[in-house]
Design a protein around this motif. Structure first.
Motif, mmCIF file in Angstrom:
data_model
loop_
_atom_site.group_PDB
_atom_site.id
_atom_site.type_symbol
_atom_site.label_atom_id
_atom_site.label_comp_id
_atom_site.label_asym_id
_atom_site.label_seq_id
_atom_site.Cartn_x
_atom_site.Cartn_y
_atom_site.Cartn_z
ATOM 1 N N LEU A 31 9.385 41.666 53.130
ATOM 2 C CA LEU A 31 10.508 42.053 52.267
ATOM 3 C C LEU A 31 10.205 43.340 51.503
ATOM 4 O O LEU A 31 11.120 44.114 51.204
ATOM 5 C CB LEU A 31 10.825 40.922 51.295
ATOM 6 N N GLU A 32 8.945 43.574 51.171
ATOM 7 C CA GLU A 32 8.582 44.849 50.542
ATOM 8 C C GLU A 32 8.921 45.996 51.497
ATOM 9 O O GLU A 32 9.440 47.041 51.073
ATOM 10 C CB GLU A 32 7.096 44.873 50.196
ATOM 11 N N LYS A 33 8.643 45.805 52.767
ATOM 12 C CA LYS A 33 8.974 46.833 53.758
ATOM 13 C C LYS A 33 10.478 47.007 53.869
ATOM 14 O O LYS A 33 10.978 48.130 54.060
ATOM 15 C CB LYS A 33 8.374 46.469 55.115
ATOM 16 N N ALA A 34 11.221 45.907 53.773
ATOM 17 C CA ALA A 34 12.685 45.993 53.820
ATOM 18 C C ALA A 34 13.218 46.825 52.661
ATOM 19 O O ALA A 34 14.152 47.619 52.826
ATOM 20 C CB ALA A 34 13.290 44.591 53.800
ATOM 21 N N LEU A 35 12.614 46.664 51.483
ATOM 22 C CA LEU A 35 13.026 47.474 50.330
ATOM 23 C C LEU A 35 12.715 48.947 50.555
ATOM 24 O O LEU A 35 13.535 49.825 50.274
ATOM 25 C CB LEU A 35 12.314 46.981 49.065
ATOM 26 N N ARG A 36 11.519 49.233 51.078
ATOM 27 C CA ARG A 36 11.117 50.628 51.283
ATOM 28 C C ARG A 36 11.888 51.288 52.413
ATOM 29 O O ARG A 36 12.024 52.516 52.438
ATOM 30 C CB ARG A 36 9.608 50.700 51.568
ATOM 31 N N SER A 37 12.403 50.486 53.345
ATOM 32 C CA SER A 37 13.127 51.059 54.487
ATOM 33 C C SER A 37 14.583 51.368 54.171
ATOM 34 O O SER A 37 15.273 51.993 54.979
ATOM 35 C CB SER A 37 13.058 50.110 55.689
ATOM 36 N N LEU A 38 15.066 50.937 53.002
ATOM 37 C CA LEU A 38 16.439 51.266 52.620
ATOM 38 C C LEU A 38 16.571 52.769 52.433
ATOM 39 O O LEU A 38 15.686 53.416 51.872
ATOM 40 C CB LEU A 38 16.811 50.571 51.308
ATOM 41 N N PRO A 39 17.671 53.355 52.901
ATOM 42 C CA PRO A 39 17.908 54.768 52.590
ATOM 43 C C PRO A 39 17.890 54.978 51.081
ATOM 44 O O PRO A 39 18.242 54.081 50.309
ATOM 45 C CB PRO A 39 19.306 55.025 53.169
ATOM 46 N N GLN A 40 17.484 56.144 50.647
ATOM 47 C CA GLN A 40 17.272 56.401 49.216
ATOM 48 C C GLN A 40 18.503 56.084 48.377
ATOM 49 O O GLN A 40 18.385 55.563 47.268
ATOM 50 C CB GLN A 40 16.863 57.853 48.999
ATOM 51 N N GLN A 41 19.698 56.347 48.925
ATOM 52 C CA GLN A 41 20.900 56.144 48.115
ATOM 53 C C GLN A 41 21.234 54.671 47.902
ATOM 54 O O GLN A 41 22.147 54.344 47.151
ATOM 55 C CB GLN A 41 22.105 56.848 48.747
ATOM 56 N N TYR A 42 20.485 53.749 48.541
ATOM 57 C CA TYR A 42 20.756 52.324 48.369
ATOM 58 C C TYR A 42 19.619 51.609 47.654
ATOM 59 O O TYR A 42 19.477 50.406 47.759
ATOM 60 C CB TYR A 42 20.995 51.663 49.732
ATOM 61 N N ARG A 43 18.804 52.347 46.937
ATOM 62 C CA ARG A 43 17.649 51.729 46.299
ATOM 63 C C ARG A 43 17.877 51.440 44.823
ATOM 64 O O ARG A 43 17.020 51.685 43.981
ATOM 65 C CB ARG A 43 16.412 52.622 46.473
ATOM 66 N N GLY A 44 19.036 50.940 44.502
ATOM 67 C CA GLY A 44 19.304 50.482 43.147
ATOM 68 C C GLY A 44 19.160 51.567 42.108
ATOM 69 O O GLY A 44 19.372 52.745 42.359
ATOM 70 N N SER A 45 18.773 51.151 40.907
ATOM 71 C CA SER A 45 18.636 52.097 39.799
ATOM 72 C C SER A 45 17.208 52.599 39.669
ATOM 73 O O SER A 45 16.902 53.384 38.788
ATOM 74 C CB SER A 45 19.040 51.415 38.490
ATOM 75 N N THR A 46 16.306 52.105 40.551
ATOM 76 C CA THR A 46 14.905 52.489 40.422
ATOM 77 C C THR A 46 14.630 53.862 41.008
ATOM 78 O O THR A 46 13.591 54.459 40.757
ATOM 79 C CB THR A 46 14.009 51.458 41.125
ATOM 80 N N VAL A 47 15.541 54.368 41.826
ATOM 81 C CA VAL A 47 15.408 55.716 42.391
ATOM 82 C C VAL A 47 16.670 56.491 42.042
ATOM 83 O O VAL A 47 17.762 56.136 42.469
ATOM 84 C CB VAL A 47 15.226 55.668 43.925
ATOM 85 N N GLY A 48 16.535 57.513 41.241
ATOM 86 C CA GLY A 48 17.707 58.280 40.819
ATOM 87 C C GLY A 48 17.874 59.543 41.627
ATOM 88 O O GLY A 48 17.350 59.691 42.729
ATOM 89 N N ALA A 49 18.607 60.477 41.081
ATOM 90 C CA ALA A 49 18.789 61.807 41.666
ATOM 91 C C ALA A 49 19.414 61.764 43.044
ATOM 92 O O ALA A 49 19.077 62.535 43.918
ATOM 93 C CB ALA A 49 17.448 62.538 41.730
#
Length: 536
Positions: free
Chosen positions: A307-325
């Motif tokens: 599941l950690e890999k599933a989180l990291r494999s999400l495109p940047q724009q779908y990574r919640g509020s933890t990745v901005g810009a």
């Protein structure tokens, strides 16, 4: 503590009144339809309700075909404006029940643009009435009407309404399982491509609805600590197409070409989440089975890595509020969709880590301890991302989405905060999670920086403050707030039994003081003055 608890119980009854069970009358079908038609909201509020539904619920969970439902709503509104006694005869009889349930789903989210209008809110009486009408319609169905795709959509919307209106976890678990089995009796678990008489639009909507039902059942099963209604081997359907709903039409001879995963469409949030659906379902069924933690701890950590890999494999724009810009998170509805996607993956992930951390095997798996803390902090960070006192004011303009986050993820917030409290306590008894390097530190750079006791205390303090600020709002519950306040005080310092008792009592008194401040009328009306002075 006796006096404090007695007084708090009065506030709890005021904050969470017992819901009276609605006794459904046997309606004549025509009379029921007339009542629903009269209950349809008028004017621009009607359009606002649709917008809230499409932008905030038809994202990771797809139920309706947006252009079709929009057109049906427009025809109902036109009939209402013209003074017609009922909806146009060519519309299906499921349209009004779907509108009724849709209003109850979005009832606790107000668009800031409509904040100054006195008609922008739906009252609790309207929610109760519309739910009663929709349930009455569903209970009146017989025969093949019960296995119609439109009926299944209505039942799914009702399940989402139950969730946002704080139905119990056990009821949600049982109702979602029943819906999955209804869907299987209709063949939604089998790919419909072999049936040429079925339109391409219907086939794609069946796939979307099946994916939604499995997702909901899995999430509610995980919350209940029980296995889901299906296993990952129970279905086999084609992948969803990444296109906007407007590109899916009833008469299309072929499916439209799918867009890139970096293109935001009405389908993409669900597609991004469904990529890990079978893995998360397997984990949920495993956690809900007869688990032997001492024996299965290595496998639990291994599944967490998936599941950690599933989180990291999400495109940047779908990574919640933890990745901005990124441009998508500059819109509040898309930011919230990303947060919902993130939370849906982190729920089973935290459940895996938590199972190991609170077992006798925790000392053998420092990576599980770090992962649990990392996951909890990420979950709690969404509170800041949606709080207008902290977040980007050009995106977050009100507390509406923060309140909705509290409603949808109240149990997750408490579990994450309590796990952080567990880490705060560990500073006094063992080396902190970040003090010993592990093989995961390269993959998670944040793990290489030891967390401090006061820094983690601030995180839980902010979470508790957010919960206390909502006292009196829909969904606030002292059964969540009181334990967290007491536990936070207990883990901040060590001392004798008597000293710890006093510290924990101060945690309860803090909640009581907040209740008195938020609900002064309750104290004046229900609390005898002698008890108040005694507690004080």
């Amino acid at each position: 503590m006796v006096g404090i608890m007695r007084e708090l119980s009065k506030y709890q009854k005021a904050l969470v009144p017992k819901q009276s069970k609605t006794v459904l009358t046997t309606f004549e079908r025509e009379h029921l339809t007339t009542e629903m038609f009269r209950a349809v909201p008028e004017g621009w509020l009607y359009g606002a309700l649709q917008t809230r539904l499409f932008h905030n619920w038809e994202t990771i969970q797809r139920v309706l075909h947006i252009p079709t439902f929009s057109k049906e709503c427009e025809e109902v509104a036109a009939a209402q404006t013209s003074g017609a006694p009922s909806i146009p005869s060519h519309l299906g009889d499921w349209v009004l029940p779907q509108i009724m349930v849709a209003t109850t789903i979005v009832s606790h989210l107000d668009d800031p643009d409509f904040k100054n209008s006195t008609t922008g809110r739906i009252t609790q009486d309207q929610i109760t009435q519309n739910t009663r009408l929709a349930k009455g319609w569903l209970e009146s169905l017989t025969g093949k009407a019960n296995i119609c795709i439109h009926t299944l959509q209505t039942r799914t919307l009702l399940l989402l309404s139950q969730q946002v209106n704080l139905c119990s976890t056990q009821v949600l678990w049982m109702d979602s399982a029943a819906l999955v089995r209804r869907a299987m009796s209709m063949g939604l678990h089998q790919d419909p491509e072999a049936y040429p008489e079925m339109s391409k639009l219907t086939k794609e909507m069946r796939r979307k609805l099946w994916t939604t039902l499995v997702e909901l059942d899995m999430q509610f099963s995980l919350a209940a600590g029980m296995p889901a209604a299906v296993t990952s081997s129970n279905w086999n359907i084609k992948s969803l197409i990444n296109v906007d709903d407007s590109e899916l039409t009833a008469g299309m001879p072929d499916y439209p070409a799918g867009k890139s995963e970096y293109t935001w469409t009405t389908a993409m949030p669900q597609i991004a989440l469904s990529a890990s659906l079978k893995d998360r379902l397997n984990i949920t069924n495993w956690l809900g089975s007869n688990l032997n933690v001492d024996q299965d701890a290595p496998a639990l950590v291994s599944h967490a890595n998936v599941l950690e890999k599933a989180l990291r494999s999400l495109p940047q724009q779908y990574r919640g509020s933890t990745v901005g810009a990124n441009i998508n998170n500059k819109r509040i509805d898309r930011l919230f969709a990303s947060i919902m996607l993130d939370m849906s993956i982190r729920r089973p992930l935290l459940a895996l880590y938590r199972t190991v951390v609170f077992s006798q095997q925790s000392h053998r798996f420092p990576e599980a301890q770090k992962g649990a803390l990392r996951c909890s902090l990420a979950m709690l960070s969404h509170l800041d991302a949606l709080d207008p006192a902290i977040a980007d004011l050009s995106i977050v303009k009100s507390r509406d989405y923060l309140n909705l986050f509290h409603i949808l993820y109240k149990n997750d917030i408490i579990q994450a905060a309590l796990l952080v409290c567990h880490q705060i306590r560990s500073f006094d008894h063992a080396p902190p999670f970040g003090s010993t390097p592990t093989s995961n530190d390269a993959a998670y750079p944040e793990d290489s920086f030891p967390q401090t006791k006061h820094g983690l205390t601030r995180v839980v303090e902010n979470t508790l403050h957010s919960l206390l600020t909502r006292l009196g709002d829909f969904g606030s519950d002292l059964k969540d707030i009181l334990p967290l306040s007491v536990v936070l005080q207990s883990v901040r310092a060590e001392g004798t039994t008597e000293e710890m008792r006093e510290v924990m009592q101060r945690g309860a008194e803090r909640v009581l003081t907040a209740c008195r401040r938020a609900l002064p009328g309750i104290q004046a009306q229900q609390i005898p003055s002698g008890k108040v002075s005694q507690v004080t």
